[in-house]
Write an enzyme that holds these catalytic residues in place. Sequence first.
Site, PDB file in Angstrom:
ATOM      1  N   GLU A 160       0.557  -1.136   0.646  1.00 33.20           N
ATOM      2  CA  GLU A 160      -0.044   0.426  -0.387  1.00 33.20           C
ATOM      3  C   GLU A 160       0.393   1.581  -0.084  1.00 33.20           C
ATOM      4  OE1 GLU A 160      -3.708   0.090   2.752  1.00 33.20           O
ATOM      5  OE2 GLU A 160      -3.739   1.850   1.812  1.00 33.20           O
ATOM      6  N   ASP A 172      -3.477  -0.500  10.147  1.00 34.53           N
ATOM      7  CA  ASP A 172      -4.128  -1.847   9.820  1.00 34.53           C
ATOM      8  C   ASP A 172      -3.932  -2.678   9.341  1.00 34.53           C
ATOM      9  OD1 ASP A 172      -5.794   1.258   9.786  1.00 34.53           O
ATOM     10  OD2 ASP A 172      -5.875   1.548   7.355  1.00 34.53           O
TER      11      ASP A 172
HETATM   12  C1  GLA Z   1      -5.322   5.765   7.593  1.00 36.52           C
HETATM   13  C2  GLA Z   1      -4.484   4.674   7.421  1.00 36.52           C
HETATM   14  C3  GLA Z   1      -3.693   4.261   8.952  1.00 36.52           C
HETATM   15  C4  GLA Z   1      -3.564   5.788   9.555  1.00 36.52           C
HETATM   16  C5  GLA Z   1      -4.671   6.051   9.929  1.00 36.52           C
HETATM   17  C6  GLA Z   1      -5.472   7.478  10.756  1.00 36.52           C
HETATM   18  O1  GLA Z   1      -6.311   5.079   8.284  1.00 36.52           O
HETATM   19  O2  GLA Z   1      -3.817   4.070   6.353  1.00 36.52           O
HETATM   20  O3  GLA Z   1      -2.565   4.077   8.793  1.00 36.52           O
HETATM   21  O4  GLA Z   1      -3.036   7.009   9.290  1.00 36.52           O
HETATM   22  O5  GLA Z   1      -5.449   6.407   8.563  1.00 36.52           O
HETATM   23  O6  GLA Z   1      -5.031   7.218  12.527  1.00 36.52           O
END
Ligand code: GLA
Length: 386
Positions: A160, A172
């Site tokens: 990603e 995530d």
């Molecule tokens: C998105 C990104 C995460 C994180 C959140 C904010 O979901 O993928 O890595 O930075 O935003 O907390």
Amino acid sequence: MPRPAIELFRKTFGTIPRSAASAPGRVNLIGEHTDYNGGPVLPIAIAERTTSVVGPGPADASGILETVSTRYPTVTRVRWQEELPTGWSAYVAGVLRELWTFGAIPPGGSVRIAVASEVPVGAGLSSSAALSVSAAKAIATFAGATLTPRQIAGVAYRAEHDHVGVRCGVMDQTIASLAKRDRALLLECASLAVQHIPFRARLMLVDTGVKHDLSAGSLNERRAECEAAVKRLKFELPELMWLASWPVHWLPRLKRALPEPLRSRAVHVVGETARTRFAAELLARGKMKQFGQLLYESHESCRRLYACSAPELDTVVAAAKRAGALGARLTGAGWGGAAIVLVRERGRGTGERVAKAIRSAFRKAYGREPDIRPVKSSAGVRTERV
Ligand code: GLA
């Protein structure tokens, strides 16, 4: 669970898939925009999952990726080493490129993949990590390679971040890989230390229906601001590596050193870092009232300082608070998507009452109702039977 993806694979490619894996979406309880700043996050995995099923690519060609999903039923075909497709298939191509460095792709490097997902897209529930983690696991399994959950998370993160170009942090992909049911994951993103903390509270998810698209740039813009802040703060503290490492008791000094909007962004990150560590402690001790209070504070900081909320999210949080919920905040990157609401088991502030209040406030403001559902926690990536 893997049925729809298996059916789609058969129908589309006329053969049987050889491996399958699923990975969950997530909600972040607290710790927003801290991961790429080297701070802590506290997510849980949700029951909604994405399933990827994989089989050999076309017999006559090497280095080919063919993708199809229940959401986009037209087949995309690319030479994944040379080109990155547009849309969701780019994540799978990125996964293949990363798995290649582990020698974890099948001989010839051609694969077909079919994907079915229950994770809503654009709601801030990390549908992209559920996709790349499940794809990584399914492809590695098909190739006969055993990667640890941490390695799977790493492959998905680099897919990603490095290939698709979303400058996300590691939250995530890590929760989609390492999650345990009924546990929140305290992840320190600089050291990558983890702690599983029991989480059995009543939580609701309110999807505002306002879509956000991270590849559109807001997250990348914030990250650039945070990097600019670190660059300036290095004049004050030359050893500073991560914005989240700035000592919280030096906030006045930070404020003097930075112009707006860098100042607001940095104050959010440093404050959110302290709040998240405190919240994890409160959760471990079962202090849900104080924990909930920190969720409200986190939302306020996201709204005012990090400017990543949306009016619809603010409406939900304000209505939840008026109705007596223990806590509420946007979850995920923000700029739309979903909010979480921590509700009480009895008395004022129970799920039913709070949901009613949110629906009515939302209807009044926007003439429609948001989707509200209870959050059930789940476990991380796993192989599925084909
Ligand atoms: C998105 C990104 C995460 C994180 C959140 C904010 O979901 O993928 O890595 O930075 O935003 O907390």
